[in-house]
Design a protein around this motif. Structure first.
Motif, PDB file in Angstrom:
ATOM      1  N   LYS A 264      50.979  22.291  62.664  1.00 37.54           N
ATOM      2  CA  LYS A 264      51.418  23.568  62.169  1.00 37.54           C
ATOM      3  C   LYS A 264      50.336  23.495  60.633  1.00 37.54           C
ATOM      4  O   LYS A 264      50.252  24.904  60.013  1.00 37.54           O
ATOM      5  CB  LYS A 264      52.853  23.579  62.282  1.00 37.54           C
ATOM      6  CG  LYS A 264      53.949  24.562  62.949  1.00 37.54           C
ATOM      7  CD  LYS A 264      53.645  25.610  63.151  1.00 37.54           C
ATOM      8  CE  LYS A 264      54.677  26.137  63.859  1.00 37.54           C
ATOM      9  NZ  LYS A 264      54.480  27.888  63.406  1.00 37.54           N
ATOM     10  N   GLU A 267      46.460  24.433  61.291  1.00 34.58           N
ATOM     11  CA  GLU A 267      46.740  25.682  61.338  1.00 34.58           C
ATOM     12  C   GLU A 267      46.547  26.128  59.959  1.00 34.58           C
ATOM     13  O   GLU A 267      45.485  27.576  59.867  1.00 34.58           O
ATOM     14  CB  GLU A 267      47.541  26.626  62.633  1.00 34.58           C
ATOM     15  CG  GLU A 267      47.451  26.172  63.666  1.00 34.58           C
ATOM     16  CD  GLU A 267      48.556  26.237  64.774  1.00 34.58           C
ATOM     17  OE1 GLU A 267      49.899  27.106  63.771  1.00 34.58           O
ATOM     18  OE2 GLU A 267      49.052  26.253  65.486  1.00 34.58           O
ATOM     19  N   TYR A 268      47.561  26.275  59.229  1.00 35.86           N
ATOM     20  CA  TYR A 268      47.839  27.164  58.061  1.00 35.86           C
ATOM     21  C   TYR A 268      46.961  26.838  57.023  1.00 35.86           C
ATOM     22  O   TYR A 268      45.749  26.958  56.132  1.00 35.86           O
ATOM     23  CB  TYR A 268      49.104  26.297  57.558  1.00 35.86           C
ATOM     24  CG  TYR A 268      49.135  27.313  56.089  1.00 35.86           C
ATOM     25  CD1 TYR A 268      49.706  28.687  56.012  1.00 35.86           C
ATOM     26  CD2 TYR A 268      48.990  26.320  54.880  1.00 35.86           C
ATOM     27  CE1 TYR A 268      49.960  28.533  54.646  1.00 35.86           C
ATOM     28  CE2 TYR A 268      49.358  26.984  53.562  1.00 35.86           C
ATOM     29  CZ  TYR A 268      49.566  27.751  53.662  1.00 35.86           C
ATOM     30  OH  TYR A 268      50.009  28.715  52.634  1.00 35.86           O
ATOM     31  N   ARG A 272      43.435  28.994  55.188  1.00 36.06           N
ATOM     32  CA  ARG A 272      44.249  29.568  53.535  1.00 36.06           C
ATOM     33  C   ARG A 272      43.278  29.374  52.770  1.00 36.06           C
ATOM     34  O   ARG A 272      42.243  28.340  52.839  1.00 36.06           O
ATOM     35  CB  ARG A 272      45.793  28.807  53.447  1.00 36.06           C
ATOM     36  CG  ARG A 272      45.899  28.227  51.262  1.00 36.06           C
ATOM     37  CD  ARG A 272      46.740  29.480  51.449  1.00 36.06           C
ATOM     38  NE  ARG A 272      46.992  29.727  49.725  1.00 36.06           N
ATOM     39  CZ  ARG A 272      47.202  30.201  49.274  1.00 36.06           C
ATOM     40  NH1 ARG A 272      47.400  32.177  50.118  1.00 36.06           N
ATOM     41  NH2 ARG A 272      48.079  30.808  47.616  1.00 36.06           N
ATOM     42  N   MET A 344      50.981  22.503  52.353  1.00 35.02           N
ATOM     43  CA  MET A 344      51.255  24.221  52.961  1.00 35.02           C
ATOM     44  C   MET A 344      51.997  24.738  51.540  1.00 35.02           C
ATOM     45  O   MET A 344      52.358  25.758  51.571  1.00 35.02           O
ATOM     46  CB  MET A 344      52.387  24.638  53.930  1.00 35.02           C
ATOM     47  CG  MET A 344      51.565  24.081  55.337  1.00 35.02           C
ATOM     48  SD  MET A 344      52.626  24.010  57.305  1.00 35.02           S
ATOM     49  CE  MET A 344      52.915  25.352  56.732  1.00 35.02           C
ATOM     50  N   ASN A 347      55.605  27.518  51.247  1.00 33.07           N
ATOM     51  CA  ASN A 347      55.367  27.650  52.848  1.00 33.07           C
ATOM     52  C   ASN A 347      55.577  27.063  53.710  1.00 33.07           C
ATOM     53  O   ASN A 347      56.690  27.126  54.791  1.00 33.07           O
ATOM     54  CB  ASN A 347      54.005  28.700  53.049  1.00 33.07           C
ATOM     55  CG  ASN A 347      53.641  30.189  53.231  1.00 33.07           C
ATOM     56  OD1 ASN A 347      54.599  30.566  52.333  1.00 33.07           O
ATOM     57  ND2 ASN A 347      52.376  30.332  52.144  1.00 33.07           N
ATOM     58  N   TYR A 353      58.184  29.040  58.182  1.00 33.57           N
ATOM     59  CA  TYR A 353      57.372  28.653  59.291  1.00 33.57           C
ATOM     60  C   TYR A 353      58.046  26.757  59.965  1.00 33.57           C
ATOM     61  O   TYR A 353      57.638  26.654  60.696  1.00 33.57           O
ATOM     62  CB  TYR A 353      56.135  27.278  58.130  1.00 33.57           C
ATOM     63  CG  TYR A 353      55.039  28.642  57.646  1.00 33.57           C
ATOM     64  CD1 TYR A 353      53.661  28.587  58.745  1.00 33.57           C
ATOM     65  CD2 TYR A 353      55.149  29.228  56.764  1.00 33.57           C
ATOM     66  CE1 TYR A 353      53.052  29.455  58.684  1.00 33.57           C
ATOM     67  CE2 TYR A 353      53.793  30.451  56.500  1.00 33.57           C
ATOM     68  CZ  TYR A 353      52.750  30.873  57.525  1.00 33.57           C
ATOM     69  OH  TYR A 353      52.108  31.024  56.920  1.00 33.57           O
TER      70      TYR A 353
END
Length: 390
Positions: A264, A267-268, A272, A344, A347, A353
Protein backbone atom coordinates in the motif's frame (compact mmCIF):
# COMPACT_ATOMS: atom_id res chain seq x y z
CA UNK A 1 11.67 -31.77 -4.08
CA UNK A 2 11.69 -32.25 -0.29
CA UNK A 3 9.51 -30.18 2.03
CA UNK A 4 12.63 -28.46 3.39
CA UNK A 5 13.78 -27.49 -0.10
CA UNK A 6 10.31 -26.18 -0.97
CA UNK A 7 10.63 -23.53 1.74
CA UNK A 8 13.37 -21.93 -0.37
CA UNK A 9 12.27 -22.72 -3.94
CA UNK A 10 8.53 -23.32 -4.20
CA UNK A 11 7.13 -25.76 -6.71
CA UNK A 12 4.84 -24.74 -9.55
CA UNK A 13 2.01 -26.40 -7.62
CA UNK A 14 2.61 -24.21 -4.56
CA UNK A 15 2.81 -21.09 -6.67
CA UNK A 16 -0.46 -22.07 -8.37
CA UNK A 17 -2.05 -22.53 -4.93
CA UNK A 18 -1.05 -19.02 -3.93
CA UNK A 19 -2.37 -17.60 -7.19
CA UNK A 20 -5.70 -19.39 -6.84
CA UNK A 21 -6.13 -18.03 -3.30
CA UNK A 22 -5.32 -14.52 -4.53
CA UNK A 23 -7.95 -14.89 -7.26
CA UNK A 24 -10.69 -15.68 -4.74
CA UNK A 25 -9.70 -13.21 -2.02
CA UNK A 26 -8.98 -10.51 -4.59
CA UNK A 27 -12.57 -10.65 -5.84
CA UNK A 28 -13.77 -9.66 -2.38
CA UNK A 29 -11.11 -7.00 -1.93
CA UNK A 30 -9.80 -5.26 1.19
CA UNK A 31 -13.02 -3.24 1.38
CA UNK A 32 -14.93 -6.44 2.14
CA UNK A 33 -12.53 -7.37 4.92
CA UNK A 34 -12.51 -3.84 6.33
CA UNK A 35 -16.31 -3.69 6.40
CA UNK A 36 -16.59 -6.96 8.30
CA UNK A 37 -13.73 -6.15 10.67
CA UNK A 38 -15.23 -2.81 11.63
CA UNK A 39 -18.57 -4.52 12.27
CA UNK A 40 -16.94 -7.40 14.18
CA UNK A 41 -18.41 -9.87 11.70
CA UNK A 42 -16.88 -13.02 10.26
CA UNK A 43 -16.02 -13.04 6.57
CA UNK A 44 -18.47 -15.89 6.04
CA UNK A 45 -18.94 -15.69 2.28
CA UNK A 46 -15.21 -15.68 1.58
CA UNK A 47 -14.63 -18.46 4.12
CA UNK A 48 -17.25 -20.62 2.43
CA UNK A 49 -15.82 -20.04 -1.05
CA UNK A 50 -12.29 -20.87 0.08
CA UNK A 51 -13.66 -23.96 1.83
CA UNK A 52 -15.58 -25.16 -1.22
CA UNK A 53 -12.41 -24.70 -3.30
CA UNK A 54 -10.56 -26.98 -0.86
CA UNK A 55 -8.15 -24.34 0.46
CA UNK A 56 -9.26 -24.42 4.11
CA UNK A 57 -8.84 -28.20 4.16
CA UNK A 58 -5.58 -28.37 2.25
CA UNK A 59 -3.82 -29.98 5.26
CA UNK A 60 -6.59 -32.48 6.06
CA UNK A 61 -5.70 -36.09 5.06
CA UNK A 62 -7.08 -37.12 1.68
CA UNK A 63 -9.02 -40.07 3.08
CA UNK A 64 -11.21 -37.59 4.97
CA UNK A 65 -11.82 -35.28 2.01
CA UNK A 66 -8.87 -32.95 2.41
CA UNK A 67 -5.95 -31.98 0.22
CA UNK A 68 -3.48 -34.28 1.92
CA UNK A 69 -0.83 -31.56 2.07
CA UNK A 70 0.61 -29.92 5.19
CA UNK A 71 0.80 -26.86 7.39
CA UNK A 72 3.13 -25.31 4.79
CA UNK A 73 0.28 -25.15 2.27
CA UNK A 74 -2.26 -24.03 4.88
CA UNK A 75 0.06 -21.22 5.97
CA UNK A 76 0.45 -20.20 2.32
CA UNK A 77 -3.32 -19.83 2.04
CA UNK A 78 -3.50 -17.61 5.13
CA UNK A 79 -0.43 -15.59 4.14
CA UNK A 80 -1.87 -14.76 0.71
CA UNK A 81 -5.27 -13.88 2.17
CA UNK A 82 -3.61 -11.59 4.74
CA UNK A 83 -1.41 -10.03 2.04
CA UNK A 84 -4.65 -8.84 0.42
CA UNK A 85 -5.87 -7.31 3.67
CA UNK A 86 -8.14 -10.19 4.75
CA UNK A 87 -6.65 -11.97 7.76
CA UNK A 88 -8.84 -14.90 8.77
CA UNK A 89 -8.03 -15.62 12.42
CA UNK A 90 -10.27 -18.69 12.49
CA UNK A 91 -7.88 -20.39 10.07
CA UNK A 92 -5.38 -20.43 12.93
CA UNK A 93 -7.92 -21.88 15.33
CA UNK A 94 -10.15 -24.25 13.37
CA UNK A 95 -8.16 -26.15 10.72
CA UNK A 96 -4.65 -25.50 12.09
CA UNK A 97 -5.10 -26.17 15.82
CA UNK A 98 -8.27 -28.23 16.14
CA UNK A 99 -7.99 -29.99 12.79
CA UNK A 100 -4.38 -30.98 13.42
CA UNK A 101 -5.09 -32.31 16.91
CA UNK A 102 -8.00 -34.45 15.73
CA UNK A 103 -6.14 -35.68 12.64
CA UNK A 104 -3.15 -36.73 14.74
CA UNK A 105 -4.74 -38.01 17.92
CA UNK A 106 -8.48 -38.42 17.38
CA UNK A 107 -10.10 -41.83 17.27
CA UNK A 108 -11.13 -43.16 13.87
CA UNK A 109 -14.75 -42.30 14.66
CA UNK A 110 -13.80 -38.73 15.63
CA UNK A 111 -11.82 -38.30 12.41
CA UNK A 112 -14.78 -39.48 10.33
CA UNK A 113 -17.17 -37.14 12.16
CA UNK A 114 -15.17 -33.91 12.11
CA UNK A 115 -12.37 -33.96 9.55
CA UNK A 116 -14.59 -33.83 6.43
CA UNK A 117 -16.11 -30.64 7.83
CA UNK A 118 -12.65 -29.14 8.31
CA UNK A 119 -11.84 -30.22 4.75
CA UNK A 120 -14.59 -28.15 3.13
CA UNK A 121 -14.87 -25.44 5.79
CA UNK A 122 -18.40 -26.43 6.78
CA UNK A 123 -17.32 -27.11 10.38
CA UNK A 124 -15.81 -24.30 12.44
CA UNK A 125 -14.28 -25.19 15.79
CA UNK A 126 -13.03 -22.75 18.43
CA UNK A 127 -10.27 -23.61 20.92
CA UNK A 128 -10.56 -22.95 24.65
CA UNK A 129 -7.37 -23.23 26.68
CA UNK A 130 -6.65 -19.87 28.37
CA UNK A 131 -8.23 -19.25 31.77
CA UNK A 132 -8.57 -16.11 33.91
CA UNK A 133 -6.06 -17.52 36.42
CA UNK A 134 -3.96 -19.58 34.01
CA UNK A 135 -2.52 -17.63 31.10
CA UNK A 136 0.82 -18.89 29.82
CA UNK A 137 0.99 -21.47 32.60
CA UNK A 138 -1.22 -24.23 31.19
CA UNK A 139 -0.30 -26.43 34.17
CA UNK A 140 -2.56 -24.19 36.29
CA UNK A 141 -5.70 -24.98 34.28
CA UNK A 142 -8.56 -25.48 36.72
CA UNK A 143 -11.31 -26.60 34.33
CA UNK A 144 -11.98 -30.17 35.44
CA UNK A 145 -13.73 -33.08 33.76
CA UNK A 146 -14.96 -35.92 35.95
CA UNK A 147 -16.46 -39.26 35.09
CA UNK A 148 -20.14 -39.87 35.69
CA UNK A 149 -21.03 -43.29 34.37
CA UNK A 150 -20.22 -43.29 30.67
CA UNK A 151 -20.37 -39.49 30.48
CA UNK A 152 -18.02 -36.67 31.32
CA UNK A 153 -19.06 -33.64 33.37
CA UNK A 154 -17.08 -30.43 32.90
CA UNK A 155 -16.83 -27.39 35.17
CA UNK A 156 -14.67 -24.31 34.75
CA UNK A 157 -14.05 -21.08 32.90
CA UNK A 158 -12.12 -19.96 29.82
CA UNK A 159 -11.26 -16.51 28.51
CA UNK A 160 -10.09 -14.96 25.23
CA UNK A 161 -11.63 -17.71 23.14
CA UNK A 162 -11.91 -16.56 19.53
CA UNK A 163 -15.00 -16.77 17.35
CA UNK A 164 -17.29 -18.84 19.59
CA UNK A 165 -20.42 -17.13 18.24
CA UNK A 166 -19.70 -18.47 14.75
CA UNK A 167 -18.29 -21.85 15.77
CA UNK A 168 -20.18 -25.12 15.65
CA UNK A 169 -18.00 -26.63 18.38
CA UNK A 170 -15.38 -25.63 20.94
CA UNK A 171 -12.38 -27.83 21.71
CA UNK A 172 -12.05 -27.47 25.49
CA UNK A 173 -8.81 -28.20 27.35
CA UNK A 174 -9.56 -29.58 30.82
CA UNK A 175 -7.94 -31.80 33.43
CA UNK A 176 -9.06 -35.29 34.33
CA UNK A 177 -8.02 -37.81 36.95
CA UNK A 178 -5.63 -40.35 35.46
CA UNK A 179 -7.11 -43.76 36.27
CA UNK A 180 -3.66 -45.32 36.74
CA UNK A 181 -1.80 -42.70 38.75
CA UNK A 182 -4.69 -40.79 40.32
CA UNK A 183 -3.09 -37.52 39.23
CA UNK A 184 -4.70 -34.77 37.19
CA UNK A 185 -3.70 -34.82 33.52
CA UNK A 186 -4.71 -32.64 30.54
CA UNK A 187 -7.47 -33.84 28.24
CA UNK A 188 -9.47 -32.28 25.41
CA UNK A 189 -13.19 -32.45 24.74
CA UNK A 190 -15.26 -31.41 21.74
CA UNK A 191 -18.19 -29.37 23.00
CA UNK A 192 -21.14 -28.50 20.71
CA UNK A 193 -21.86 -24.80 21.11
CA UNK A 194 -25.49 -25.30 22.07
CA UNK A 195 -24.92 -27.62 25.04
CA UNK A 196 -26.83 -27.30 28.34
CA UNK A 197 -24.67 -25.73 31.04
CA UNK A 198 -22.41 -23.97 28.52
CA UNK A 199 -22.52 -20.18 28.31
CA UNK A 200 -20.37 -17.68 26.43
CA UNK A 201 -20.16 -13.92 26.85
CA UNK A 202 -18.34 -11.43 24.67
CA UNK A 203 -15.21 -9.80 26.03
CA UNK A 204 -15.25 -6.24 24.74
CA UNK A 205 -11.95 -5.53 23.03
CA UNK A 206 -10.62 -2.13 22.02
CA UNK A 207 -9.29 -3.31 18.67
CA UNK A 208 -10.82 -3.85 15.24
CA UNK A 209 -11.02 -7.50 14.20
CA UNK A 210 -13.50 -9.71 12.38
CA UNK A 211 -13.71 -12.31 15.16
CA UNK A 212 -14.83 -11.50 18.69
CA UNK A 213 -13.35 -12.79 21.94
CA UNK A 214 -15.38 -14.68 24.54
CA UNK A 215 -15.47 -15.70 28.17
CA UNK A 216 -16.77 -19.24 28.61
CA UNK A 217 -18.64 -20.72 31.57
CA UNK A 218 -18.98 -24.49 31.97
CA UNK A 219 -21.45 -25.43 34.69
CA UNK A 220 -21.97 -29.20 34.95
CA UNK A 221 -21.66 -29.57 31.19
CA UNK A 222 -22.40 -33.21 30.35
CA UNK A 223 -20.68 -34.77 27.35
CA UNK A 224 -20.64 -38.35 26.03
CA UNK A 225 -17.50 -40.49 26.17
CA UNK A 226 -17.00 -39.90 22.44
CA UNK A 227 -16.27 -36.21 23.13
CA UNK A 228 -12.88 -37.03 24.70
CA UNK A 229 -10.29 -36.60 21.94
CA UNK A 230 -8.27 -39.75 21.48
CA UNK A 231 -10.19 -41.60 24.16
CA UNK A 232 -8.77 -42.41 27.58
CA UNK A 233 -5.41 -43.46 26.12
CA UNK A 234 -4.62 -40.16 24.38
CA UNK A 235 -1.00 -39.18 25.14
CA UNK A 236 0.02 -35.89 26.74
CA UNK A 237 1.54 -34.88 23.39
CA UNK A 238 -1.98 -34.49 21.97
CA UNK A 239 -2.39 -31.20 23.85
CA UNK A 240 0.71 -29.73 22.26
CA UNK A 241 0.07 -31.03 18.72
CA UNK A 242 -1.61 -27.80 17.68
CA UNK A 243 0.88 -25.36 19.22
CA UNK A 244 3.51 -25.33 16.47
CA UNK A 245 0.86 -24.99 13.73
CA UNK A 246 -0.70 -22.19 15.78
CA UNK A 247 2.57 -20.25 15.88
CA UNK A 248 3.27 -20.86 12.19
CA UNK A 249 -0.19 -19.66 11.21
CA UNK A 250 0.08 -16.59 13.47
CA UNK A 251 3.32 -15.82 11.65
CA UNK A 252 1.50 -16.20 8.31
CA UNK A 253 -0.97 -13.49 9.35
CA UNK A 254 1.88 -11.24 10.44
CA UNK A 255 3.89 -11.75 7.25
CA UNK A 256 0.84 -11.21 5.07
CA UNK A 257 -0.10 -8.07 6.97
CA UNK A 258 3.44 -6.73 6.58
CA UNK A 259 3.33 -7.40 2.85
CA UNK A 260 -0.03 -5.64 2.57
CA UNK A 261 1.19 -2.54 4.43
CA UNK A 262 4.37 -2.22 2.38
CA UNK A 263 2.53 -2.70 -0.91
CA UNK A 264 0.00 0.00 0.00
CA UNK A 265 2.76 2.42 0.94
CA UNK A 266 4.82 1.70 -2.18
CA UNK A 267 1.82 2.38 -4.41
CA UNK A 268 1.25 5.68 -2.61
CA UNK A 269 4.83 6.99 -2.56
CA UNK A 270 5.26 6.24 -6.27
CA UNK A 271 2.34 8.52 -7.12
CA UNK A 272 2.49 11.20 -4.44
CA UNK A 273 4.59 14.10 -5.73
CA UNK A 274 6.18 16.94 -3.79
CA UNK A 275 8.55 19.50 -5.37
CA UNK A 276 8.19 17.87 -8.74
CA UNK A 277 9.07 14.27 -8.01
CA UNK A 278 7.53 11.23 -6.27
CA UNK A 279 8.26 11.18 -2.55
CA UNK A 280 9.45 7.58 -2.97
CA UNK A 281 12.56 8.98 -4.64
CA UNK A 282 13.73 10.37 -1.30
CA UNK A 283 15.90 8.10 0.84
CA UNK A 284 14.04 9.24 3.96
CA UNK A 285 11.01 7.43 2.52
CA UNK A 286 12.68 4.69 0.47
CA UNK A 287 15.14 3.35 3.04
CA UNK A 288 12.65 2.68 5.87
CA UNK A 289 10.36 0.89 3.40
CA UNK A 290 13.26 -1.15 2.02
CA UNK A 291 14.33 -2.10 5.56
CA UNK A 292 10.76 -3.08 6.49
CA UNK A 293 10.54 -5.22 3.34
CA UNK A 294 13.77 -7.01 4.25
CA UNK A 295 12.49 -7.72 7.76
CA UNK A 296 9.18 -9.11 6.49
CA UNK A 297 10.96 -11.33 3.96
CA UNK A 298 13.32 -12.66 6.65
CA UNK A 299 10.44 -13.51 8.95
CA UNK A 300 8.63 -15.09 6.00
CA UNK A 301 11.59 -17.36 5.33
CA UNK A 302 11.62 -18.50 8.95
CA UNK A 303 7.87 -19.16 8.79
CA UNK A 304 8.29 -21.33 5.69
CA UNK A 305 11.22 -23.15 7.29
CA UNK A 306 9.15 -23.84 10.42
CA UNK A 307 6.28 -25.17 8.32
CA UNK A 308 8.58 -27.38 6.24
CA UNK A 309 10.24 -28.79 9.37
CA UNK A 310 6.86 -29.48 10.96
CA UNK A 311 5.56 -31.28 7.89
CA UNK A 312 8.78 -33.31 7.75
CA UNK A 313 8.15 -34.55 11.31
CA UNK A 314 11.11 -32.67 12.79
CA UNK A 315 9.15 -31.61 15.86
CA UNK A 316 12.03 -30.28 17.98
CA UNK A 317 13.52 -28.17 15.21
CA UNK A 318 10.03 -27.09 14.15
CA UNK A 319 9.29 -25.88 17.69
CA UNK A 320 12.36 -23.65 17.68
CA UNK A 321 11.66 -22.33 14.19
CA UNK A 322 7.94 -21.80 14.86
CA UNK A 323 8.67 -19.69 17.92
CA UNK A 324 11.28 -17.68 16.03
CA UNK A 325 8.87 -17.19 13.13
CA UNK A 326 6.09 -16.05 15.42
CA UNK A 327 8.39 -13.61 17.23
CA UNK A 328 10.00 -12.15 14.12
CA UNK A 329 6.71 -12.00 12.22
CA UNK A 330 5.05 -9.92 14.92
CA UNK A 331 7.95 -7.48 15.11
CA UNK A 332 8.23 -7.18 11.32
CA UNK A 333 4.52 -6.59 10.72
CA UNK A 334 4.23 -3.92 13.41
CA UNK A 335 7.25 -2.10 12.01
CA UNK A 336 5.97 -2.44 8.43
CA UNK A 337 2.66 -0.87 9.39
CA UNK A 338 4.38 1.93 11.29
CA UNK A 339 6.74 2.71 8.40
CA UNK A 340 3.92 2.52 5.85
CA UNK A 341 1.75 4.91 7.84
CA UNK A 342 4.66 7.31 8.38
CA UNK A 343 5.53 7.34 4.67
CA UNK A 344 1.94 8.22 3.78
CA UNK A 345 1.63 11.04 6.31
CA UNK A 346 -1.92 11.93 7.27
CA UNK A 347 -3.32 9.62 4.61
CA UNK A 348 -1.73 6.69 6.41
CA UNK A 349 -4.12 7.32 9.27
CA UNK A 350 -7.17 7.90 7.10
CA UNK A 351 -10.08 5.50 6.84
CA UNK A 352 -9.67 5.45 3.06
CA UNK A 353 -6.39 3.52 3.18
CA UNK A 354 -7.29 1.27 6.11
CA UNK A 355 -3.81 0.84 7.58
CA UNK A 356 -4.34 2.38 10.99
CA UNK A 357 -7.13 -0.08 11.83
CA UNK A 358 -4.63 -2.93 11.41
CA UNK A 359 -2.33 -1.70 14.18
CA UNK A 360 -4.33 -3.38 16.93
CA UNK A 361 -4.48 -6.72 15.14
CA UNK A 362 -0.74 -6.61 14.40
CA UNK A 363 -0.01 -5.71 18.03
CA UNK A 364 -1.78 -8.88 19.17
CA UNK A 365 1.12 -10.80 17.65
CA UNK A 366 3.37 -9.69 20.49
CA UNK A 367 0.89 -11.05 23.04
CA UNK A 368 -0.88 -14.01 21.48
CA UNK A 369 -0.93 -16.90 20.89
CA UNK A 370 2.12 -16.73 23.15
CA UNK A 371 3.83 -13.60 24.46
CA UNK A 372 7.18 -12.58 23.05
CA UNK A 373 8.64 -12.88 26.55
CA UNK A 374 7.67 -16.56 26.70
CA UNK A 375 9.16 -17.05 23.23
CA UNK A 376 12.41 -15.54 24.46
CA UNK A 377 12.28 -17.84 27.50
CA UNK A 378 11.89 -20.82 25.16
CA UNK A 379 14.77 -19.79 22.90
CA UNK A 380 17.04 -18.98 25.85
CA UNK A 381 16.40 -22.35 27.47
CA UNK A 382 16.10 -24.71 24.51
CA UNK A 383 18.24 -23.05 21.83
CA UNK A 384 20.95 -21.48 23.98
CA UNK A 385 20.93 -23.97 26.85
CA UNK A 386 20.53 -21.28 29.52
CA UNK A 387 18.99 -22.10 32.92
CA UNK A 388 15.20 -22.02 33.10
CA UNK A 389 14.08 -18.62 34.38
CA UNK A 390 10.51 -19.35 35.46
Amino acid sequence: MSSIQSSIVETDELQALREAVRDIVGRYGPEYATKHSRAGESMTEMWQELGEAGFLGVSVPEEYGGGGAGIYELAAVLEESSALGASMIMMVVSPAICGTIIAKYGTEEQKRVWLPGFADGSIVMAFGITEPDAGSNSHNISTVARRDGDDWVLNGRKVFVTGVNNADYVLIVARTVDERSGRLRPAMFVLPRETPGFEYREVEMDIIESEKQYLLFLDDVRLPASALIGGSDAPLEALFAGLNPERIMASAIAVGTGRYAINKAVEYVKEREVWGQPIGAHQGIAHPLAKAHIEVELSRLMMLRAAALYDAGEDKAAGEAANMAKYSGAEASINALDVAIQSMGGNGLSKEYGLAQMLGLARIGRVAPVSREMVLNFIAQHSLGLPKSY
